[in-house]
Design an enzyme around this catalytic site. Structure first.
Site, PDB file in Angstrom:
ATOM      1  N   SER A   3     -45.394   1.977   2.981  1.00  0.00           N
ATOM      2  CA  SER A   3     -45.721   3.167   3.618  1.00  0.00           C
ATOM      3  C   SER A   3     -46.788   3.299   4.560  1.00  0.00           C
ATOM      4  O   SER A   3     -46.914   3.672   5.803  1.00  0.00           O
ATOM      5  CB  SER A   3     -45.976   4.415   2.535  1.00  0.00           C
ATOM      6  OG  SER A   3     -44.711   4.588   1.655  1.00  0.00           O
ATOM      7  N   SER A  47     -40.652  15.471  -0.352  1.00  0.00           N
ATOM      8  CA  SER A  47     -40.524  14.187   0.404  1.00  0.00           C
ATOM      9  C   SER A  47     -41.548  14.107   1.514  1.00  0.00           C
ATOM     10  O   SER A  47     -42.043  14.772   2.092  1.00  0.00           O
ATOM     11  CB  SER A  47     -39.152  14.501   1.386  1.00  0.00           C
ATOM     12  OG  SER A  47     -39.191  13.609   2.370  1.00  0.00           O
ATOM     13  N   ASP A  52     -39.467   5.448  -5.786  1.00  0.00           N
ATOM     14  CA  ASP A  52     -39.050   4.322  -5.549  1.00  0.00           C
ATOM     15  C   ASP A  52     -39.124   3.448  -6.871  1.00  0.00           C
ATOM     16  O   ASP A  52     -38.424   2.085  -6.569  1.00  0.00           O
ATOM     17  CB  ASP A  52     -40.026   3.564  -4.435  1.00  0.00           C
ATOM     18  CG  ASP A  52     -39.636   4.517  -3.063  1.00  0.00           C
ATOM     19  OD1 ASP A  52     -38.727   5.170  -3.060  1.00  0.00           O
ATOM     20  OD2 ASP A  52     -40.583   4.200  -2.340  1.00  0.00           O
ATOM     21  N   LYS A  80     -31.058   7.372  -1.131  1.00  0.00           N
ATOM     22  CA  LYS A  80     -31.985   6.207  -0.676  1.00  0.00           C
ATOM     23  C   LYS A  80     -31.199   5.024   0.083  1.00  0.00           C
ATOM     24  O   LYS A  80     -29.928   5.575   0.405  1.00  0.00           O
ATOM     25  CB  LYS A  80     -32.677   5.741  -1.952  1.00  0.00           C
ATOM     26  CG  LYS A  80     -33.790   6.895  -2.539  1.00  0.00           C
ATOM     27  CD  LYS A  80     -34.873   7.259  -1.583  1.00  0.00           C
ATOM     28  CE  LYS A  80     -35.865   8.176  -2.148  1.00  0.00           C
ATOM     29  NZ  LYS A  80     -36.965   8.530  -0.982  1.00  0.00           N
ATOM     30  N   ARG A  95     -34.928  -2.679  -3.399  1.00  0.00           N
ATOM     31  CA  ARG A  95     -35.263  -2.437  -4.746  1.00  0.00           C
ATOM     32  C   ARG A  95     -34.231  -2.742  -5.886  1.00  0.00           C
ATOM     33  O   ARG A  95     -34.432  -2.959  -7.063  1.00  0.00           O
ATOM     34  CB  ARG A  95     -35.798  -0.969  -4.925  1.00  0.00           C
ATOM     35  CG  ARG A  95     -36.662  -0.593  -3.706  1.00  0.00           C
ATOM     36  CD  ARG A  95     -37.771   0.380  -4.121  1.00  0.00           C
ATOM     37  NE  ARG A  95     -38.586   0.965  -2.941  1.00  0.00           N
ATOM     38  CZ  ARG A  95     -39.666   0.173  -2.507  1.00  0.00           C
ATOM     39  NH1 ARG A  95     -39.821  -0.942  -3.013  1.00  0.00           N
ATOM     40  NH2 ARG A  95     -40.237   0.481  -1.428  1.00  0.00           N
TER      41      ARG A  95
HETATM   42  C1  S3P Z   1     -41.662   6.998   1.965  1.00  0.00           C
HETATM   43  C2  S3P Z   1     -41.323   8.218   1.068  1.00  0.00           C
HETATM   44  C3  S3P Z   1     -40.339   8.404   0.276  1.00  0.00           C
HETATM   45  C4  S3P Z   1     -40.100   6.823  -0.214  1.00  0.00           C
HETATM   46  C5  S3P Z   1     -39.848   5.919   0.917  1.00  0.00           C
HETATM   47  C6  S3P Z   1     -41.018   5.855   1.737  1.00  0.00           C
HETATM   48  C7  S3P Z   1     -42.845   7.223   2.929  1.00  0.00           C
HETATM   49  O1  S3P Z   1     -39.291   8.817   0.853  1.00  0.00           O
HETATM   50  O2  S3P Z   1     -38.844   6.699  -0.894  1.00  0.00           O
HETATM   51  O3  S3P Z   1     -39.479   4.636   0.304  1.00  0.00           O
HETATM   52  O4  S3P Z   1     -43.303   6.207   3.335  1.00  0.00           O
HETATM   53  O5  S3P Z   1     -42.999   8.261   3.376  1.00  0.00           O
HETATM   54  P1  S3P Z   1     -38.903  10.433   0.920  1.00  0.00           P
HETATM   55  O6  S3P Z   1     -40.390  10.914   1.123  1.00  0.00           O
HETATM   56  O7  S3P Z   1     -37.833  10.824   1.600  1.00  0.00           O
HETATM   57  O8  S3P Z   1     -38.914  10.836  -0.734  1.00  0.00           O
END
Ligand code: S3P
Length: 447
Positions: free
Chosen positions: A37, A183, A334, A361, A407
């Site tokens: 992220s 989210s 995750d 996902k 994952r």
């Molecule tokens: C992420 C947010 C999450 C996560 C993804 C990375 C991000 O998704 O599952 O692997 O970097 O903002 P969501 O925000 O849609 O839940």
């Protein structure tokens, strides 16, 4: 040490894991790759800032590579990707160029959804964006709808819900959005759009999702007012340029989670994982594992470029089932697949609820984890919004499939370490999306 063999078949790789029968344990110290992220955000903010951004510890997975390629196609100058030091010469806020071709986000929801916020806010430019088969089946209306409320013009397949998408950039208007889902991708998309929009943009979430965007935008000089208690964040639009920064990317707790569970369930293990990001919006996995009885210690806690970081020491011990639900879910979203593996080795029943988001996902992670763990002999029941796992049934190696989800591939590999006999994981190359050195580390760290 387990025997780990990778076999190549045309476009796919199969990982065969044959566990040790003589009590091999995970020992010593390992490093994990950079946070996915934070890597995406460092590349994106570097690309739209003025001046130079230096990124240390970037994740070299396929997903950040997709982000780098998209922003390079829109004019940012990004040096070859490496873990030491990536230099991004930013193009400046509102200055992304119309790309000559289609922007390809690959497998990465974060690339596509965050980028969309920026593209929608670039008037007089047309952008076409797509992704791989998995990404083209994931819901985009969650960002298209609020962007449209801001004045965005976006078209997609099946009633503007699926990529490929076409975006005609517009001057957007700030607004207040009560997001129906927790989210970080939705929140970050709207904050990035809000940077360029007129007035203020506020996002209110039902539960707090990861806050890396808020932290990094603040460091780059954006006007951000975050109230985590109220699960609310506001960005002031058109409030001046962002300034390039040095970003040191911590290790990804979502990657550390595989080793936390591997060491917790493998008798005799005592493992240190260095340099793990422990931002409280990401540490739900530590809380869930501790609730299951895992022995995890934080050492050397510090803050690195605005993000909390620690070394984690994990020792094996008996785990017990627990209930994982409610506000913690977005903070471990995750890690549900690897927590399902931990649950299969725990005594009693683990119930995971409020996790329907896992169905959209990279794969339907509830369906896939239930089917693949049950193939291995686990007792997993799938519910519309979660899983129920009764642990303690011995797993037996067999053929399983990643369903092209990184994952899932890695979670099944950890389960295989403690199964009886060899497990064959098809389409294991998916691990490179977030963890290109996973198989190497799988062969290290043993006594
Ligand atoms: C992420 C947010 C999450 C996560 C993804 C990375 C991000 O998704 O599952 O692997 O970097 O903002 P969501 O925000 O849609 O839940």
């Amino acid at each position: 040490m387990p025997n780990v063999a990778l076999q190549s078949h045309q476009n796919h790789q199969t990982l065969v894991i044959t566990p040790e029968t003589t009590g091999a344990a995970l020992q010593g110290t390992i490093q994990i790759p950079g946070d996915k992220s934070i890597s995406h955000r460092a590349l994106m903010l570097g690309a739209i800032a003025a001046g130079t951004t230096t990124i240390q510890g970037l994740l070299l997975g396929e997903d950040p590579r997709s982000t780098a390629a998209c922003f390079a196609a829109m004019g940012a100058k990004i040096s070859p990707l490496n873990t030491e030091s990536v230099i991004v010469e930013g193009i400046g806020l509102g200055q992304l160029q119309e790309p000559q071709g289609v922007l390809d986000a690959g497998n990465s929801g974060t690339t596509l959804r965050l980028m969309l916020g920026l593209l929608a806010a670039h008037p007089e430019r047309l952008f076409c964006v797509t992704g791989d088969a998995s990404l083209r089946s994931r819901p985009m209306s969650r960002v298209i709808k609020p962007l449209t409320e801001m004045g965005g013009q976006i078209w997609g397949r099946q009633g503007n819900t699926l990529a490929p998408l076409a975006v005609q950039g517009q001057t957007l208007k700030g607004f207040t959005y009560h997001s129906p889902i927790a989210s970080a991708q939705v929140k970050s998309c709207l904050l990035l759009a809000g940077l360029l929009a007129q007035g203020e943009t506020t996002v209110i979430e039902p539960a707090l999702s990861r806050d890396h965007s808020e932290r990094m935008l603040t460091a780059f000089g954006a006007q951000i007012d975050a109230d985590p208690e109220a699960k609310r964040v506001t960005v002031t639009g058109q409030a001046g340029s962002l300034q390039g920064q040095t970003v040191v990317v911590p290790g990804d707790i979502s990657s550390a989670a595989f080793w936390l569970v591997a060491a917790a369930i493998t008798p005799g293990s005592d493992l240190r994982i260095k340099n793990v990001g422990v931002n409280p919006t990401r540490t739900g996995v530590l809380e869930a594992l501790e609730q299951m009885g895992a022995d995890i210690e934080r050492e050397n806690e510090r803050t690195v470029t605005g993000e909390p970081v620690a070394d984690l020491r994990v020792r094996s011990g008996p785990l017990k089932g627990c209930t994982i639900e409610g506000e913690v879910i977005p903070r471990l979203i995750d890690e549900v697949p690897i927590l399902a593996v931990a649950a299969a080795f725990a005594q009693g029943t683990t119930v995971i609820k409020d996790a329907a988001e896992l169905r959209v996902k990279e794969s339907d992670r509830l369906a896939v984890m239930a089917s693949e763990l049950n193939r291995l002999g686990a007792h997993v029941t799938e519910h519309p919004d979660g899983l129920e796992i009764t642990g303690g049934y011995p797993l037996k190696g067999t053929a399983v499939d990643s369903h092209t989800d990184h994952r899932i591939a890695m979670s099944l590999a950890i389960a295989a370490l403690n199964a009886q006999g060899p497990t064959t994981i098809h389409r294991a190359e998916a691990a490179a999306i977030s963890y290109p050195t996973f198989v190497e580390t799988l062969s290290q760290a043993w006594i």
